[in-house]
Scaffold this motif. Structure first.
Motif, PDB file in Angstrom:
ATOM      1  N   ASN A 104       0.842  -1.166  -0.063  1.00  0.00           N
ATOM      2  CA  ASN A 104       0.089  -0.043   0.085  1.00  0.00           C
ATOM      3  C   ASN A 104       0.972   1.451   0.107  1.00  0.00           C
ATOM      4  OD1 ASN A 104      -1.575   2.215   0.624  1.00  0.00           O
ATOM      5  ND2 ASN A 104      -3.106   0.911   1.902  1.00  0.00           N
ATOM      6  N   PRO A 105       0.935   1.774  -1.134  1.00  0.00           N
ATOM      7  CA  PRO A 105       1.953   3.058  -1.188  1.00  0.00           C
ATOM      8  C   PRO A 105       1.617   4.257  -0.327  1.00  0.00           C
ATOM      9  CG  PRO A 105       0.790   2.760  -3.253  1.00  0.00           C
ATOM     10  CD  PRO A 105       0.399   1.532  -2.402  1.00  0.00           C
ATOM     11  N   ASP A 106       0.048   4.274  -0.172  1.00  0.00           N
ATOM     12  CA  ASP A 106      -0.138   5.497   0.593  1.00  0.00           C
ATOM     13  C   ASP A 106      -0.211   5.345   1.970  1.00  0.00           C
ATOM     14  OD1 ASP A 106      -1.574   6.432  -2.002  1.00  0.00           O
ATOM     15  OD2 ASP A 106      -3.242   5.174  -1.670  1.00  0.00           O
ATOM     16  N   ALA A 107      -0.155   4.206   2.415  1.00  0.00           N
ATOM     17  CA  ALA A 107       0.191   3.654   4.042  1.00  0.00           C
ATOM     18  C   ALA A 107       1.424   3.687   4.225  1.00  0.00           C
ATOM     19  CB  ALA A 107      -0.961   2.796   4.545  1.00  0.00           C
ATOM     20  N   GLY A 108       2.085   3.202   3.104  1.00  0.00           N
ATOM     21  CA  GLY A 108       3.670   2.889   3.326  1.00  0.00           C
ATOM     22  C   GLY A 108       3.927   1.661   3.941  1.00  0.00           C
ATOM     23  N   THR A 109       2.943   0.504   3.722  1.00  0.00           N
ATOM     24  CA  THR A 109       2.907  -0.711   4.324  1.00  0.00           C
ATOM     25  C   THR A 109       2.701  -1.895   3.540  1.00  0.00           C
ATOM     26  OG1 THR A 109       0.557  -0.470   4.584  1.00  0.00           O
ATOM     27  CG2 THR A 109       1.687   0.350   6.581  1.00  0.00           C
ATOM     28  N   VAL A 110       3.504  -2.944   4.051  1.00  0.00           N
ATOM     29  CA  VAL A 110       2.950  -4.304   3.517  1.00  0.00           C
ATOM     30  C   VAL A 110       2.088  -5.201   4.166  1.00  0.00           C
ATOM     31  CG1 VAL A 110       4.925  -4.358   1.531  1.00  0.00           C
ATOM     32  CG2 VAL A 110       5.223  -5.245   3.999  1.00  0.00           C
ATOM     33  N   THR A 111       1.023  -5.783   3.617  1.00  0.00           N
ATOM     34  CA  THR A 111       0.150  -6.661   4.526  1.00  0.00           C
ATOM     35  C   THR A 111       0.748  -8.085   4.293  1.00  0.00           C
ATOM     36  OG1 THR A 111      -1.674  -5.102   4.089  1.00  0.00           O
ATOM     37  CG2 THR A 111      -2.040  -7.344   4.784  1.00  0.00           C
ATOM     38  N   ILE A 112       0.804  -8.634   5.484  1.00  0.00           N
ATOM     39  CA  ILE A 112       1.320 -10.192   5.655  1.00  0.00           C
ATOM     40  C   ILE A 112      -0.118 -10.821   5.726  1.00  0.00           C
ATOM     41  CG2 ILE A 112       2.592 -11.791   6.473  1.00  0.00           C
ATOM     42  CD1 ILE A 112       4.133  -9.808   5.179  1.00  0.00           C
ATOM     43  N   ARG A 113      -0.789 -11.477   4.836  1.00  0.00           N
ATOM     44  CA  ARG A 113      -2.178 -12.045   5.167  1.00  0.00           C
ATOM     45  C   ARG A 113      -2.013 -13.363   5.697  1.00  0.00           C
ATOM     46  NH1 ARG A 113      -5.269  -8.666   2.248  1.00  0.00           N
ATOM     47  NH2 ARG A 113      -4.177  -7.458   0.697  1.00  0.00           N
ATOM     48  N   GLN A 114      -0.771 -14.069   5.559  1.00  0.00           N
ATOM     49  CA  GLN A 114      -0.723 -15.483   6.120  1.00  0.00           C
ATOM     50  C   GLN A 114       0.480 -15.354   6.855  1.00  0.00           C
ATOM     51  OE1 GLN A 114      -1.024 -18.976   3.486  1.00  0.00           O
ATOM     52  NE2 GLN A 114      -1.567 -17.426   1.996  1.00  0.00           N
ATOM     53  N   SER A 115       0.572 -15.529   8.296  1.00  0.00           N
ATOM     54  CA  SER A 115       1.661 -15.546   9.183  1.00  0.00           C
ATOM     55  C   SER A 115       1.474 -16.633  10.010  1.00  0.00           C
ATOM     56  CB  SER A 115       1.520 -14.393   9.881  1.00  0.00           C
ATOM     57  OG  SER A 115       0.530 -14.258  11.005  1.00  0.00           O
ATOM     58  N   LYS A 116       2.576 -16.923  10.713  1.00  0.00           N
ATOM     59  CA  LYS A 116       2.958 -18.289  11.701  1.00  0.00           C
ATOM     60  C   LYS A 116       1.723 -17.902  12.778  1.00  0.00           C
ATOM     61  CE  LYS A 116       6.488 -20.672  14.026  1.00  0.00           C
ATOM     62  NZ  LYS A 116       7.975 -20.564  14.349  1.00  0.00           N
TER      63      LYS A 116
END
Length: 413
Positions: free
Chosen positions: A269-281
């Motif tokens: 997400n360039p607007d928020a400056g984040t990456v979303t980890i949808r599947q995590s441990k």
């Protein structure tokens, strides 16, 4: 003391709700099993005691033999009371318990099943796989646990290798000993989890044998290996171009390798400056904040890609696989003169360690890493964080004048 004859047995409690009794009669004693289920009691005659004849395990039984027969009764009765049909495949073994446990985890969508299955096949099943769960003793588990801690380290070998490569443990190397004990503890955790699953499913009447076995103390003490910024630059420069993106991604996000290779363009997400980890441990999605360098990296990687396209791909345009990372990372570490070689776990440690040393709160680091709470984060990184104690000591402790004046003056160009 000679026991008096009586109809009520002399009971020895084996575990909660389970007991073996000795009933003294005029012509000798007999063994009896008792299982308590709430307010009800269930009994089973086990056979004659070895008062006048040596035990043969068929018609005359020692106390130890009576306990084994009692455990079989406890298991059968517990399954009956739980509404389970008696298994038709024969004795329920440790191998079956591990198989059922891992299958149940897969159905729940748990992470790490593949790694735990590999570890169980390599270290648990060869020694304990054929043992019936009802005949498993604390001593047997404890002996296995010690054997694993002293066994050589297994090395990754290619398919079709004639023999498993190993490295002996150097008993003089305290860190090597700690690492092997830590491995033994992790395997013990897998074994206990499988046996507990069997117990809750009515396959075992008691969990006492494995509950008695304790892990090695201080074997899992935090040993954080992280790279300096200069080492990070050397490593990145030494990587092949497509792999270099992955290493950069790990350093700016602290994400696991498996999380990175699943990232799609829409996850940035360039607007928020984040990456979303949808599947995590941990099983929950999280949003990882990026600094300016991280945002620039991901913006370049997603440019021109469709929303579902993978962010990180190999040079041949294929997806990175489960075990594709280690060899190129070892080779890059060799070229960068890093010893020991870096791993993605070390890159993750580097990210968190650099944040901790800059005074970032443990809660923030835990959220970035995807830890469910701050306990693990504090165990690994709290000692790196600036603290009132360390700052006070450094400011107050005077210089003793213990060091000699340097005789070599550094040259400044």
């Amino acid at each position: 003391m000679k026991l008096a004859e009586r109809r009520e047995p002399y009971w020895t409690v084996i575990s909660a709700g389970c007991a073996v009794g000795y009933r003294k009669g005029a012509k000798g004693g007999t063994w009896v099993a008792r299982l308590r289920d709430g307010g009800r009691q269930h009994y089973d005659a086990l056979g004659a005691a070895d008062d006048h004849r040596d035990p043969d395990g068929l018609t005359v039984f020692s106390f130890a033999q009576a306990q084994e027969r009692a455990r079989d009764f406890f298991t059968r009765k517990a399954r009956e009371l739980a509404g389970h049909a008696e298994p038709s495949e024969g004795p329920y073994t440790v191998a079956a318990a591990i198989s059922d446990y891992l299958a149940a985890r897969e159905r729940r969508g748990s992470k790490g099943v593949r790694a735990d299955r590999y570890a169980a096949n390599a270290r648990i099943l060869p020694e304990l796989g054929a043992v019936e769960v009802t005949k498993l003793t604390a001593k047997r588990i404890r002996d296995w646990h010690h054997t694993v801690a002293e066994a050589p380290k297994l090395l990754r070998t290619g398919k079709g290798a004639a023999k498993q490569a190993t490295v002996p443990v150097d008993e003089r190397d305290s860190e090597a000993v700690r690492a092997r004990r830590s491995t033994a503890n992790r395997l013990l955790t897998v074994l206990k989890a499988a046996l507990n699953h069997a117990f809750h499913e009515g396959r075992a009447a008691t969990d006492e044998p494995w509950r008695k076995v304790k892990p090695y103390r201080e074997a899992d003490a935090a040993v954080v290996r992280y790279l300096s910024p200069a080492e990070c630059l050397r490593l990145v420069s030494a990587c092949e171009p497509s792999f270099r993106h992955l290493v950069r991604g790990a350093l700016v996000t602290g994400c696991r390798y498996g999380e990175l290779i699943r990232l799609q363009a829409a996850d940035f997400n360039p607007d928020a400056g984040t990456v979303t980890i949808r599947q995590s441990k941990a099983g929950k999605p999280r949003h990882v904040a990026l600094n300016a360098e991280g945002q620039q990296l991901f913006a370049g990687l997603v440019a021109g890609k469709a929303a579902r396209d993978l962010i990180f791909i190999r040079a041949d345009a294929r997806a990175w696989g489960v075990s594709h990372q280690q060899r190129p990372l070892v080779e890059a570490s060799r070229r960068a003169k890093l010893d020991p070689a870096a791993t993605f776990h070390i890159l993750r440690h580097t990210y968190a360690s650099l944040l901790a040393m800059r005074g970032v709160p443990m809660g923030v680091i835990a959220a970035q890493l995807g830890h469910t709470d701050t306990r693990m984060t504090e165990r690994h990184y709290a000692h790196l964080a600036p603290s009132y104690v360390s700052d006070t000591v450094r400011a107050a402790l005077p210089a003793y004048g213990l060091l000699e004046e340097p005789t070599i003056v550094p040259l400044h160009g």
